[in-house]
Design an enzyme around this catalytic site. Structure first.
Site, PDB file in Angstrom:
ATOM      1  N   GLU A   1     -23.330  14.057 -26.048  1.00 49.53           N
ATOM      2  CA  GLU A   1     -22.525  13.426 -27.100  1.00 49.53           C
ATOM      3  C   GLU A   1     -22.559  11.905 -27.067  1.00 49.53           C
ATOM      4  O   GLU A   1     -22.460  11.251 -28.120  1.00 49.53           O
ATOM      5  CB  GLU A   1     -21.066  13.902 -26.997  1.00 49.53           C
ATOM      6  CG  GLU A   1     -20.828  15.300 -27.529  1.00 49.53           C
ATOM      7  CD  GLU A   1     -21.089  16.382 -26.493  1.00 49.53           C
ATOM      8  OE1 GLU A   1     -20.776  17.540 -26.764  1.00 49.53           O
ATOM      9  OE2 GLU A   1     -21.626  16.055 -25.405  1.00 49.53           O
TER      10      GLU A   1
ATOM     11  N   GLU B   1     -19.847  23.483 -23.471  1.00 50.79           N
ATOM     12  CA  GLU B   1     -18.404  23.425 -23.227  1.00 50.79           C
ATOM     13  C   GLU B   1     -17.755  24.807 -23.360  1.00 50.79           C
ATOM     14  O   GLU B   1     -16.814  25.130 -22.628  1.00 50.79           O
ATOM     15  CB  GLU B   1     -17.760  22.423 -24.184  1.00 50.79           C
ATOM     16  CG  GLU B   1     -18.131  20.974 -23.844  1.00 50.79           C
ATOM     17  CD  GLU B   1     -17.546  19.973 -24.821  1.00 50.79           C
ATOM     18  OE1 GLU B   1     -16.563  19.315 -24.462  1.00 50.79           O
ATOM     19  OE2 GLU B   1     -18.078  19.873 -25.942  1.00 50.79           O
TER      20      GLU B   1
END
Length: 707
Positions: A121, A101
């Protein structure tokens, strides 16, 4: 060095900001704040024209700060992505979660071809929390982003380039140089300065995007009706498309904070760490021994079991010697292995299949002449102690002195064999009860004299076969396999007393298992299930249930999926449908055992069915804890997830049972035992936990470790 980040400014005016937070470079709050300060400092320097962000050994995300919107919006978006000097990510090794990210927020990404990129995730019941739900769809398109996020798919650098996730590929030794030049080119307007958050050319048109998201929701609800976090993730992605990406970032932060508190997230995180703990064996791990490599493995007998193991060995690129008693048995076994390999490919489980190479790794024999250079032997033939003694005496004479001897038998007597041989330090048990890629578990039994090096070697061997190795102590009869046996025996117990077996399977698929107990028996094969089950009953007579049904079915040629005839019928594509013929055999089994239909059992709810079938398996698990057979209770959670198909989002059998409380489990089982017999009698460990009011994890009646 500022905290966990360092900055180095070259003569070209490019500042290289390196994150260094070993061992995994987790992006904790402290690291993110250090990164913020370092980037801000570099932006204020007149000698810095552009910035390259990288990490020593890759980056992985870990969000721990409560104000996650602060990290995602103020740090990643406003400072990194909104910087007035270009940032370029240099990616080598893993870039997962928050690490990726950070890279997505940079103005370009340069990667090595072997780098691994992904947002995993959802494996832990949460979603990307540093802008991944908003930036990834804008870089690779909505369809590709949904696949990567919802499936936690990891891609290589090469694949990332084809997806336009990275802008260029560079060799490892040239990575920083290429990234520096790319940053300068952006700074001097020779390359475009791209803000990923507001990129729209890769996003599908609005109507098409809505249709894609709707389809993804339906697919998620069909496959995982008990899970909400995937739907929440889709909602967050859609919110950014409909309301704008910055609003999407706030929605993402709020959703992440909520999901982190969920029971599902806590269960998945428990399983995640439990799976890593199984590799830590007291008295062995701290020695830091290196595993020896095996090239040649021998299998002795075992019929169906050995053919499954042989298939896995060949697919793992081992040379395999398959020994049988006679030519007829050998030819039949070779045909079984070839059939399983062909089915493996037909079912889409192998990308490439070259028969000439695969079959060159497999050799069938009826004597020990080819055992002179074997490095591992797996015995699965012996039906008695005398035959085991004979086999291992022969092996000791022929095999090299470093060869490891193992047995797949649940009745293997290490003490008796060890007394008659000189090789007891290189002997162990190895159990493949579920030799299926879908249930990746192997049990390694450490005998009293097994050397630490042998255990390290066998654990590495299990990992290379894509199975998680769980090391247990030596105890005849009790093993992790017996959890699955108790689970399946409990299901048959109810079916023989009138509970619809298809309702039982439905109860467990609703609970979250991929397969119910009867589909599981079909998958394993009735022959294998009967043989292993019989051994468990012989060793655990006081708490086992003697089944009549399986032998009756086998008398009428019922073998499960292998001959398309089991508790279910199977078409040419392997699709299962209920088999109406089973009812008459259930009735016959009941008549043989003088059992009657119990109307009260036929009215059980799904939750009651699940408890009545799983609590006996828990009972067995608690005995493994109390006898010191397992290293820690969480090993049994891993075993139940990987070996029984227990849903990971419920945390495993011990973790799940603790949500009821030991007193509840004890009371229920005591009541069942009064009505249905000793099969349901709670063991001493459950009784003690209930009396003390403690969880099964914290019970004090842990036996002396046999490890």
């Amino acid at each position: 060095m500022v905290g966990k980040t360092a900055v180095d400014v070259g003569t070209d005016g490019v500042a290289v900001v390196a994150i260094n937070n070993p061992p995994l470079n987790l992006l904790s709050s402290a690291v993110m704040l250090d990164l913020k300060m370092t980037i801000e400092g570099a932006l204020l320097r007149d000698d810095v024209k552009a910035i390259v962000v990288t990490a020593f050994g890759g980056m992985q995300g870990k969000k721990t700060k409560k104000e996650l919107g602060f990290m995602s919006i103020e740090i990643v978006t406003d400072i990194l992505e909104g910087a007035r000097k270009p940032l370029v990510a240099a990616i080598d090794g893993p870039a997962f979660g928050g690490g990726l990210e950070i890279a997505l927020a940079c103005h370009a990404r340069i990667s090595t071809s072997t780098a691994q990129l992904g947002l995993p995730e959802l494996q832990y019941g949460i979603l990307p929390g540093l802008g991944g739900t908003q930036r990834l769809p804008r870089l690779v398109g909505l369809t590709n982003a949904l696949e990567m996020i919802l499936m936690s798919k990891r891609v290589s650098g090469e694949e990332a380039r084809s997806l336009t996730l990275v802008d260029a590929i560079a060799p490892t030794d040239e990575l920083l140089g290429v990234a520096r030049q790319w940053a300068l080119d952006i700074s001097e307007f020779r390359r475009p300065w791209i803000i990923s958050l507001y990129k729209i050319d890769k996003l599908e048109p609005f109507i098409e995007a809505k249709a894609i998201l709707k389809s993804a929701r339906l697919e998620v609800q069909r496959e995982n009706p008990n899970l909400v976090y995937q739907l929440v993730c889709i909602d967050v992605i859609e919110h950014g498309i409909v309301s704008g990406p910055r609003n999407g970032l706030w929605k993402e932060a709020e959703a992440l904070q909520e999901l982190r508190q969920s029971s599902i997230c806590k269960s998945l995180v428990h399983v995640f760490f439990a799976q890593r703990l199984v590799f830590k064996i007291p008295g062995i791990t701290e020695r830091k021994l290196l595993p020896r490599k095996f090239n040649k493995v021998a299998l002795i007998g075992g019929v169906a079991m050995s053919s499954e193991v042989a298939k896995l060995l060949v697919l793992s690129n081992y040379q395999v010697i398959l020994k049988e008693k006679d030519e007829k048995s050998l030819l039949e076994q070779i045909d079984r292995v070839k059939g399983k390999l062909q089915n493996h490919v037909k079912n889409g489980k192998a990308d490439q299949y070259r028969p000439e190479k695969v079959f060159s790794l497999l050799k069938g024999v009826i004597d020990y002449d080819d055992f002179k250079d074997v490095e591992l032997v797996i015995e699965a033939e012996a039906e008695s102690l005398s035959s085991q003694l004979e086999i291992f005496a022969d092996l000791e004479k022929i095999c090299p002195p470093h060869c490891i001897f193992t047995s797949n038998s649940l009745t293997f007597s290490s003490k008796s064999i060890g007394e008659k041989t000189k090789c007891h330090d290189r002997m162990a048990g190895i159990h493949f009860f579920c030799p299926s890629p879908d249930l990746p578990l192997v049990e390694i039994v450490r005998m009293s004299n097994t050397s630490p090096q042998v255990i390290v070697d066998l654990m590495d061997f299990g990992k290379k076969m894509r199975k998680t190795p769980i090391v247990v102590g030596d105890s005849e009869g009790h093993s992790i396999n017996s959890l699955l046996i108790k689970f399946l025996h409990s299901a048959i117990f109810l079916a023989e007393r009138g509970v619809d077996l298809y309702l039982i399977d439905q109860a467990f698929t609703s609970f979250g298992m991929l397969l119910g107990p009867f589909r599981t028996i079909d998958m394993l094969g009735l022959q294998v299930f009967e043989a292993i089950g019989r051994r468990c009953v012989e060793n655990l007579r006081d708490s086992s249930y003697v089944i009549k049904l399986i032998s009756i079915l086998r008398q009428h040629d019922y073998e499960g999926e292998s001959n398309a005839k089991g508790f279910y019928k199977y078409d040419n594509c392997g699709m299962a449908t209920p088999n109406d013929e089973i009812k008459k055999y259930l009735q016959k089994a009941g008549n043989t055992s003088y059992m009657t239909i119990e109307s009260k059992l036929t009215k059980l709810s799904n939750d009651e069915i699940v408890e009545m079938i799983l609590f006996p398996a828990l009972n067995e698990a608690c005995q493994l804890i109390s006898k010191g057979i397992v290293t820690r209770p969480s090993d049994l959670d891993v075993a139940s997830v990987l070996g029984m198909g227990f849903p990971a989002y419920r945390g495993g059998i011990i973790y799940w049972s603790d949500t009821f409380g030991s007193a509840y489990v004890h009371t229920i089982m005591e009541n069942w035992s009064k009505v249905h017999g000793e099969f349901f009698k709670p063991c001493a460990y459950i009784t003690e936990c209930a009396a003390m009011g403690v969880s099964f994890v914290n019970g004090t009646n842990h036996g002396k470790s046999r490890l």
